[in-house]
Design an enzyme around this catalytic site. Structure first.
Site: not given
Length: 445
Positions: A71, A192, A333
């Site tokens: 990602k 993250n 997200k």
């Protein structure tokens, strides 16, 4: 597999004994357990930076956005990927302050090869990059509670990366923890890779040193979008992370309420490395188990036993939360998040996102894109150019909708294309407090 065997055995014991949290013993944290960011000290020196390392959790595939590889390789702003921005942030920190803050990437077996390929392009930049692969655990059959794979070489669909709680074990067994300590690093900032607001903050680092805290968790005020996020609680006189998966079914609504649980965990953590070494040498951590049910491609029920990195807070001395501004939590997200990040609300400055001064309110608009925009390959062709949304409060789009160039959205805008219809918002169109439906029928809101 020793770590998995221990986790699996603990899961079976807890399941047999039906161990769960006593809801009546849960308390909201007090003012000393969660400190407002505004109370932190101003910076007087830079020596703390020389003892800092930055770690990004980089094991995600972004399957919810239709991304097949790592990602962090997705372009998010001005042609730059998550990794490009992270590298630029740390490199700027090193260049500006003449320090050597290393960047560490914790990958999974899903993203490791991709990451190694991508970071080759940073070889000439002023930054030291280390990668290590977190553990892989076997899925277990829901019916028998036994591992799905019979051999280590079995298909990778039977395996999974066991959540970011595996960080501590992986730092130990890969030797990365010992190497950081040998290099004189004492503090680790963990976040993250898809949280674009998680940049090094010297005030938080200085507070950690001044307060002798071994562990800090960044939390921020909860909104309707965050009701499922883990929260900090006091339980039996110690700080604990409470995740929604641990909440008894009859208390889920209580957990989602902002009356008792006003904050949530951003998963940005500050860790004292010497304390971590002491804890791991003393037997490690029994982190709360999160049971994640899954279905295989052929419809069989399996379970993934996972842990959260924030759950380690109960193992450290003087650990507490810092209630940070929302600007430090900018995760991507979904494609709705991506639209916000790519818009004119944010500009890039040395790899970090800054909100435009033209934005009248400090909060960001609520953006809800329907299923036609869910995958990145569907999202991108629907915009000739990202609309101007500097004055937008709320956007909802459902159905087959396409946006032209130079579109401006203000106030509350709702665009609904019914099944079988297509709506094209023309170039240069300005929509302010409008409901658009059918053949460009417009209703003032």
């Amino acid at each position: 597999m020793q770590s998995f065997s221990k986790l699996h055995a603990r899961y079976l014991t807890e399941k047999e004994n039906r161990e769960e949290l006593d809801w009546e013993r849960i308390k909201s944290p007090n003012d000393k357990q969660v400190i407002p960011y505004s109370h932190l000290p101003q910076i007087t020196g830079l020596e703390a930076l020389s003892k800092l390392a930055v770690l990004k959790v980089n094991g995600g595939l972004g399957t919810s956005m239709g991304i097949s590889g790592a990602k962090s390789a997705l372009e998010v702003k001005d042609g730059m990927t998550f990794l490009d921005l992270i590298v630029q942030q740390v490199e700027h920190l090193n260049t500006t302050h003449k320090v050597d803050v290393p960047l560490i990437l914790m990958t999974s077996f899903n993203t490791h090869d991709d990451t190694l390929r991508i970071i080759k392009k940073y070889v000439s930049q002023r930054i030291s990059i280390t990668t290590f692969n977190q553990s892989r655990y076997p899925r277990i059959w829901k019916e028998t509670l036994q591992p799905c794979p019979k051999h280590a070489s079995d298909d990778k669909k039977h395996w999974y990366p066991p959540g970011h709680g595996d960080l501590y074990e992986s730092l130990m067994h890969t030797g990365v923890l010992d190497r950081l300590l040998a290099e004189g690093k004492e503090y680790l900032f963990v976040s993250n890779s898809d949280n674009l607001g998680a940049v090094v903050d010297q005030r938080i680092l200085q507070h950690m040193i001044d307060s002798d805290a071994e562990f800090l968790m960044e939390v921020t005020d909860k909104t309707k979008a965050d009701v499922k996020g883990g929260t900090l609680i006091e339980y039996d006189s110690s700080m604990r992370l409470l995740e929604i998966a641990q909440v008894p079914p009859d208390h889920v609504d209580d957990f989602k309420s902002v009356r008792k649980f006003k904050i949530f965990n951003t998963n940005s953590l500050w860790i004292n490395l010497k304390a971590l070494k002491r804890i791991m040498n003393g037997g490690g951590m029994d982190l709360d188990i999160i049971v994640n049910p899954k279905m295989t491609d052929n419809g069989q029920a399996v379970i993934q036993l996972e842990t959260a990195a924030g759950a380690a807070i109960k193992h450290f001395n003087n650990a507490h939360g810092i209630n940070v501004p929302r600007s430090r939590f900018l995760p991507v997200k979904s494609c709705s998040d991506l639209l916000l990040i790519r818009s004119d609300i944010y500009s890039l400055q040395n790899g970090r996102l800054d909100m435009s001064e033209s934005r009248m309110f400090g909060s960001v608009p609520v953006i809800k894109l329907g299923d036609h925009f869910k995958k990145i390959t569907d999202f991108q062709p629907r915009f000739k150019k990202i609309p101007n949304i500097i004055d937008l409060d709320h956007l909802t789009v459902t159905g087959d909708v396409h946006f032209g160039r130079g579109v401006t959205l203000r106030g509350t805008v709702i665009v609904v294309a019914n099944e079988g219809q297509r709506i094209d918002i023309p170039d240069g169109c300005v929509l302010e407090n409008r409901l658009v439906s059918g053949n460009l029928n417009m209703t003032e809101l």
